[in-house]
Scaffold this active site. Structure first.
Site, PDB file in Angstrom:
ATOM      1  N   LYS A  44       0.958  -1.110  -0.031  1.00 49.55           N
ATOM      2  CA  LYS A  44       0.151   0.145  -0.024  1.00 49.55           C
ATOM      3  C   LYS A  44       0.845   1.192   0.132  1.00 49.55           C
ATOM      4  O   LYS A  44       0.435   2.318  -0.617  1.00 49.55           O
ATOM      5  CB  LYS A  44      -0.886  -0.097   1.221  1.00 49.55           C
ATOM      6  CG  LYS A  44      -2.068  -0.937   0.682  1.00 49.55           C
ATOM      7  CD  LYS A  44      -3.299  -0.496   1.795  1.00 49.55           C
ATOM      8  CE  LYS A  44      -4.669  -1.459   1.449  1.00 49.55           C
ATOM      9  NZ  LYS A  44      -5.678  -1.079   2.590  1.00 49.55           N
TER      10      LYS A  44
ATOM     11  N   LYS B 223      -3.740 -11.224  -6.510  1.00 52.45           N
ATOM     12  CA  LYS B 223      -5.128 -11.497  -5.950  1.00 52.45           C
ATOM     13  C   LYS B 223      -6.026 -10.692  -6.563  1.00 52.45           C
ATOM     14  O   LYS B 223      -5.823  -9.411  -7.068  1.00 52.45           O
ATOM     15  CB  LYS B 223      -4.964 -11.241  -4.346  1.00 52.45           C
ATOM     16  CG  LYS B 223      -5.268 -10.073  -3.942  1.00 52.45           C
ATOM     17  CD  LYS B 223      -5.331 -10.156  -2.438  1.00 52.45           C
ATOM     18  CE  LYS B 223      -5.622  -8.466  -1.943  1.00 52.45           C
ATOM     19  NZ  LYS B 223      -5.858  -8.233  -0.597  1.00 52.45           N
TER      20      LYS B 223
ATOM     21  N   LYS C 148     -10.353  -5.050  -5.093  1.00 52.38           N
ATOM     22  CA  LYS C 148     -11.253  -3.886  -5.763  1.00 52.38           C
ATOM     23  C   LYS C 148     -10.574  -2.442  -5.929  1.00 52.38           C
ATOM     24  O   LYS C 148     -10.950  -1.768  -6.720  1.00 52.38           O
ATOM     25  CB  LYS C 148     -12.264  -3.503  -4.613  1.00 52.38           C
ATOM     26  CG  LYS C 148     -11.838  -3.161  -3.163  1.00 52.38           C
ATOM     27  CD  LYS C 148     -12.825  -3.307  -2.344  1.00 52.38           C
ATOM     28  CE  LYS C 148     -12.296  -3.659  -0.839  1.00 52.38           C
ATOM     29  NZ  LYS C 148     -13.596  -4.074   0.066  1.00 52.38           N
TER      30      LYS C 148
HETATM   31  P1  TYM Z   1     -10.235  -6.396   3.474  1.00 49.39           P
HETATM   32  O1  TYM Z   1     -11.241  -5.439   3.813  1.00 49.39           O
HETATM   33  O2  TYM Z   1      -9.275  -6.182   2.261  1.00 49.39           O
HETATM   34  O3  TYM Z   1     -10.866  -7.865   3.116  1.00 49.39           O
HETATM   35  C1  TYM Z   1     -12.157  -8.455   3.748  1.00 49.39           C
HETATM   36  C2  TYM Z   1     -11.857  -9.942   3.759  1.00 49.39           C
HETATM   37  O4  TYM Z   1     -12.010 -10.417   2.478  1.00 49.39           O
HETATM   38  C3  TYM Z   1     -10.636 -11.348   2.089  1.00 49.39           C
HETATM   39  N1  TYM Z   1     -10.218 -11.118   0.722  1.00 49.39           N
HETATM   40  C4  TYM Z   1     -10.029 -12.268  -0.068  1.00 49.39           C
HETATM   41  N2  TYM Z   1     -10.259 -13.503   0.487  1.00 49.39           N
HETATM   42  C5  TYM Z   1      -9.973 -14.146  -1.167  1.00 49.39           C
HETATM   43  N3  TYM Z   1      -9.717 -13.932  -2.185  1.00 49.39           N
HETATM   44  C6  TYM Z   1      -9.421 -12.600  -2.302  1.00 49.39           C
HETATM   45  N4  TYM Z   1      -8.919 -12.094  -3.570  1.00 49.39           N
HETATM   46  C7  TYM Z   1      -9.653 -11.660  -1.223  1.00 49.39           C
HETATM   47  N5  TYM Z   1      -9.588 -10.349  -1.199  1.00 49.39           N
HETATM   48  C8  TYM Z   1     -10.045  -9.911   0.259  1.00 49.39           C
HETATM   49  C9  TYM Z   1      -9.638 -10.757   3.208  1.00 49.39           C
HETATM   50  O5  TYM Z   1      -8.583 -11.823   3.482  1.00 49.39           O
HETATM   51  C10 TYM Z   1     -10.566 -10.491   4.568  1.00 49.39           C
HETATM   52  O6  TYM Z   1     -10.753 -11.596   5.150  1.00 49.39           O
HETATM   53  N6  TYM Z   1      -7.392  -5.887   7.644  1.00 49.39           N
HETATM   54  C11 TYM Z   1      -8.554  -6.563   7.062  1.00 49.39           C
HETATM   55  C12 TYM Z   1      -9.944  -6.009   7.713  1.00 49.39           C
HETATM   56  C13 TYM Z   1      -9.578  -6.058   9.267  1.00 49.39           C
HETATM   57  C14 TYM Z   1      -9.894  -7.555   9.789  1.00 49.39           C
HETATM   58  C15 TYM Z   1     -10.201  -7.049  11.325  1.00 49.39           C
HETATM   59  C16 TYM Z   1     -10.050  -8.551   9.723  1.00 49.39           C
HETATM   60  C17 TYM Z   1      -9.611  -5.126  10.118  1.00 49.39           C
HETATM   61  N7  TYM Z   1      -9.824  -5.767  11.197  1.00 49.39           N
HETATM   62  C18 TYM Z   1      -9.898  -8.073  12.290  1.00 49.39           C
HETATM   63  C19 TYM Z   1     -10.142  -9.863  10.685  1.00 49.39           C
HETATM   64  C20 TYM Z   1     -10.120  -9.341  11.864  1.00 49.39           C
HETATM   65  C21 TYM Z   1      -8.650  -6.077   5.463  1.00 49.39           C
HETATM   66  O7  TYM Z   1      -8.344  -5.242   5.019  1.00 49.39           O
HETATM   67  O8  TYM Z   1      -9.606  -6.959   4.688  1.00 49.39           O
END
Ligand code: TYM
Length: 335
Positions: free
Chosen positions: A117, A199, A202
């Protein structure tokens, strides 16, 4: 929220930035729904995390509300699960500060998401982007969760959360439950449709690389028809067939068919037929979600009622953990 004592607790949050992708759905959201009966589930919209990248206020406000509606539309049930908005539960920021002081600079420097990022937003490498994993650790540790269902890209953050928890427990006395990631064998690494070694994200500049959950059927079909594959024209899973492996995984999760059944279904057929079938399976899965979403988004009062009830409920769990932590660190109790 149902509170049957013997159920184990899971926690997971998702950032409200843009519309969720098929990757978010298969790696996280679909599973959040499936896990609701087996576990005591705590889910949240990580809006505090989202401002590590600049957001335009009016659009951000809209996205938070629409993301809340979309998660309900997918099947997060407020009667079964606690589903809150992170910024409305102040204990997250408070705990994050404390945990920042138990997280090493070197540990944060090694986070691949920070590296990616900061490379993508060179004009805004802010301190929040760097300390983001301590806030994520706070999100998890506040709720004494045993498991954290996430996609594979979050594994490193959960490992850091475990290290922070173990360090705090060893410095004082057992305080935090040390959580484990719950990463599914299928769906945890959904790849870009345009570059299947990367991966699905969005924030990809190429809109054909990802499917958003609110894409029209025409857009979904176009994106799958254009998906990058290989020149072999035979549907089967193998190393190096990244595009086909990804499409097979998506199709398998949409239809419930295993890989052997998929290979059989497309024996003697080309990639054209396969891509159409994958696209159609996604369109059909998303159709009722999109219909539900439209109804929910039109009912702002219901949405407000849900998140205004869940925030104090989340706070009351989080406050207990925070108070314990503050006391162990040596802060004076509030009189
Ligand atoms: P975020 O918002 O980027 O994504 C949310 C969830 O979607 C999963 N994900 C994917 N899984 C499979 N294939 C993909 N291409 C893909 N892209 C995204 C992510 O692994 C995630 O589970 N830091 C985290 C958000 C967060 C969080 C937390 C998660 C904040 N606090 C506490 C768990 C526990 C994030 O940016 O996810």
């Amino acid at each position: 929220m149902e509170s049957i004592e013997k159920k184990k607790r899971i926690v997971s949050l998702i950032q409200p930035t843009g519309v969720f992708t098929l990757g978010n759905y298969l790696g996280a959201l679909k599973r959040f729904v499936e896990l609701q009966d087996e576990y005591e589930c705590v889910y949240g919209l990580a809006d505090l995390h989202a401002i590590t990248v600049r957001q335009e206020a009016a659009a951000f406000r809209k996205t938070i509300l629409s993301s809340y509606a979309l998660m309900l539309a997918i099947g997060i049930d407020p009667q079964k699960s606690l589903f809150f908005i992170q910024s409305q539960v102040p204990e997250h920021s408070q705990m994050a500060w404390v945990l920042n002081c138990y997280t090493q600079f070197g540990e944060l420097s090694r986070m691949t998401q920070f590296k990616d990022k900061s490379a993508a937003h060179t004009d805004n490498v802010n301190a929040g982007l760097f300390t983001y994993p301590s806030l994520m650790a706070a999100d998890i540790l506040l709720y004494n969760a045993e498991y954290v269902p996430v996609g594979h890209d979050q594994k490193q953050h959960i490992e850091l959360t475990r290290n922070i928890a173990e360090r705090f427990n060893a410095t004082y006395s057992p305080t935090f439950v040390v959580p484990e990631p719950l990463i599914a064998a299928k769906g945890s690494r959904i790849k870009s449709l345009q570059n299947p070694t990367k991966k699905m994200s969005k924030s990809d500049e190429n809109v054909n690389a990802f499917v958003s959950l609110l894409d029209s059927p025409d857009d979904i079909m176009r994106k799958f028809k254009r998906a990058v594959t290989d020149s072999e024209a035979k549907v089967y899973c193998a190393e190096g067939k990244d595009g086909i492996n990804n499409l097979m995984e998506i199709y398998s999760l949409m239809t419930g068919l295993d890989f052997a059944a998929i290979e059989k279904e497309f024996e003697g057929k080309g990639y054209g037929d396969f891509k159409v079938a994958v696209g159609e399976s996604v369109v059909e899965k998303l159709r009722p979600i999109q219909e539900n979403y439209k109804k929910l988004l039109a009912d702002k009062a219901y949405l407000e009622d849900c998140f205004s009830k869940s925030a104090p409920e989340a706070s009351s769990i989080a406050r207990k953990t925070l108070s314990k932590v503050m006391k162990k660190v040596g802060f004076l109790p509030k009189k």
